[in-house]
Design an enzyme around this catalytic site. Structure first.
Site, PDB file in Angstrom:
ATOM      1  N   GLU A 184      27.515 -19.969 -37.819  1.00  0.00           N
ATOM      2  CA  GLU A 184      27.967 -21.078 -36.839  1.00  0.00           C
ATOM      3  C   GLU A 184      27.921 -19.983 -35.812  1.00  0.00           C
ATOM      4  O   GLU A 184      27.856 -20.115 -34.666  1.00  0.00           O
ATOM      5  CB  GLU A 184      29.845 -21.159 -36.742  1.00  0.00           C
ATOM      6  CG  GLU A 184      30.070 -22.635 -37.722  1.00  0.00           C
ATOM      7  CD  GLU A 184      30.818 -23.581 -37.648  1.00  0.00           C
ATOM      8  OE1 GLU A 184      31.813 -22.902 -36.814  1.00  0.00           O
ATOM      9  OE2 GLU A 184      31.504 -24.473 -38.380  1.00  0.00           O
ATOM     10  N   GLU A 217      24.944 -30.614 -36.208  1.00  0.00           N
ATOM     11  CA  GLU A 217      26.400 -29.500 -35.498  1.00  0.00           C
ATOM     12  C   GLU A 217      25.027 -28.442 -34.062  1.00  0.00           C
ATOM     13  O   GLU A 217      23.714 -27.693 -34.241  1.00  0.00           O
ATOM     14  CB  GLU A 217      26.693 -27.502 -35.997  1.00  0.00           C
ATOM     15  CG  GLU A 217      27.667 -28.030 -37.016  1.00  0.00           C
ATOM     16  CD  GLU A 217      27.903 -26.985 -38.136  1.00  0.00           C
ATOM     17  OE1 GLU A 217      29.079 -26.003 -37.909  1.00  0.00           O
ATOM     18  OE2 GLU A 217      26.636 -26.065 -38.728  1.00  0.00           O
ATOM     19  N   ARG A 269      33.374 -32.479 -29.277  1.00  0.00           N
ATOM     20  CA  ARG A 269      34.454 -33.110 -29.606  1.00  0.00           C
ATOM     21  C   ARG A 269      33.944 -34.110 -29.515  1.00  0.00           C
ATOM     22  O   ARG A 269      34.719 -34.990 -28.727  1.00  0.00           O
ATOM     23  CB  ARG A 269      35.802 -32.058 -30.004  1.00  0.00           C
ATOM     24  CG  ARG A 269      35.337 -31.326 -31.041  1.00  0.00           C
ATOM     25  CD  ARG A 269      35.185 -31.171 -31.832  1.00  0.00           C
ATOM     26  NE  ARG A 269      35.362 -29.946 -33.048  1.00  0.00           N
ATOM     27  CZ  ARG A 269      34.497 -29.729 -34.217  1.00  0.00           C
ATOM     28  NH1 ARG A 269      33.363 -29.981 -34.491  1.00  0.00           N
ATOM     29  NH2 ARG A 269      34.537 -28.300 -34.715  1.00  0.00           N
ATOM     30  N   GLU A 313      23.050 -29.362 -39.736  1.00  0.00           N
ATOM     31  CA  GLU A 313      21.989 -30.637 -38.782  1.00  0.00           C
ATOM     32  C   GLU A 313      22.473 -31.170 -37.030  1.00  0.00           C
ATOM     33  O   GLU A 313      22.141 -31.574 -36.430  1.00  0.00           O
ATOM     34  CB  GLU A 313      21.512 -32.417 -39.524  1.00  0.00           C
ATOM     35  CG  GLU A 313      20.524 -33.558 -38.785  1.00  0.00           C
ATOM     36  CD  GLU A 313      20.224 -34.471 -39.620  1.00  0.00           C
ATOM     37  OE1 GLU A 313      19.896 -35.323 -39.446  1.00  0.00           O
ATOM     38  OE2 GLU A 313      21.139 -34.593 -40.763  1.00  0.00           O
ATOM     39  N   GLU A 340      30.939 -19.362 -43.282  1.00  0.00           N
ATOM     40  CA  GLU A 340      31.344 -20.492 -42.147  1.00  0.00           C
ATOM     41  C   GLU A 340      31.505 -19.245 -40.751  1.00  0.00           C
ATOM     42  O   GLU A 340      30.323 -20.112 -39.830  1.00  0.00           O
ATOM     43  CB  GLU A 340      32.551 -20.965 -41.797  1.00  0.00           C
ATOM     44  CG  GLU A 340      32.635 -22.001 -42.994  1.00  0.00           C
ATOM     45  CD  GLU A 340      31.591 -23.418 -42.814  1.00  0.00           C
ATOM     46  OE1 GLU A 340      31.169 -23.647 -41.703  1.00  0.00           O
ATOM     47  OE2 GLU A 340      31.968 -24.115 -43.679  1.00  0.00           O
TER      48      GLU A 340
END
Length: 183
Positions: A96, A141, A64, A139, A92
């Site tokens: 993910e 992540e 992060r 792109e 999601e």
């Protein structure tokens, strides 16, 4: 206490992928106050507290940029315009982590910060299983999928090493029951 009256003008500008919105209000004392807020008005996101059939928590571990640390996050992201919130949560989770929910329950709406316009729709996903197709990341992540215990999730939430605390608190009693049943 009364809501403050919003008055125009409202200004909006894009900064990177963020939107900055300046809203002006009349305060109870008659003074005007302009608040600088983040994200477009009406923006919705989802966060998914996902558990496997053996009650392991599915975590999306990622770097992060704000705190410049690696955090154990709940899967989640933006709700597309016109998209059903539950469908966005399932999408999601799949993108993910590569997992699909066996059951999806709405927990509630969280408002994380006083100066963001985003509503975070929180879901509990039970009996999640991997699809075998893996992640479908955007792109920018880079997510490491981790399975942790409910105890570790609660410790992470208390230690401040994750951002999506709303779903953890909303499902806290159930999490404690599941943790006790596993002991």
């Amino acid at each position: 206490m009364k809501l403050w009256q919003r008055v125009e003008p409202t200004t909006t500008q894009k900064v990177g992928y963020r939107t900055i919105v300046e809203k002006t209000f009349v305060q109870p004392d008659g003074q005007r106050f302009t608040a600088t807020t983040v994200n477009a008005e009406g923006l919705e996101t989802v966060a998914v507290l996902a558990l496997t059939p053996d009650n392991k928590v599915i975590i999306a571990r990622q770097f992060r940029a704000g705190p410049e640390i690696i955090m154990d996050e709940l899967p989640g992201g933006f709700v597309d315009k016109g998209e059903d919130k539950a469908a966005a949560a399932a999408r999601e989770l799949l993108e993910e982590t590569g997992y699909v929910p066996g059951e999806l329950k709405f927990l509630g709406t969280a408002h994380y910060e006083a100066y963001t316009n985003t509503d975070r729709q929180c879901f509990l996903a039970l009996n999640c299983t991997p699809t075998g197709d893996g992640q479908q990341l955007d792109e920018h992540e880079f997510i490491e999928v981790r399975l942790i215990t409910i105890k570790q999730l609660i410790e992470n939430a208390k230690a401040g090493v994750m951002t999506d605390l709303g779903p953890v608190l909303m499902a806290y009693d159930l999490l404690l029951e599941l943790q006790k049943a596993a002991a």
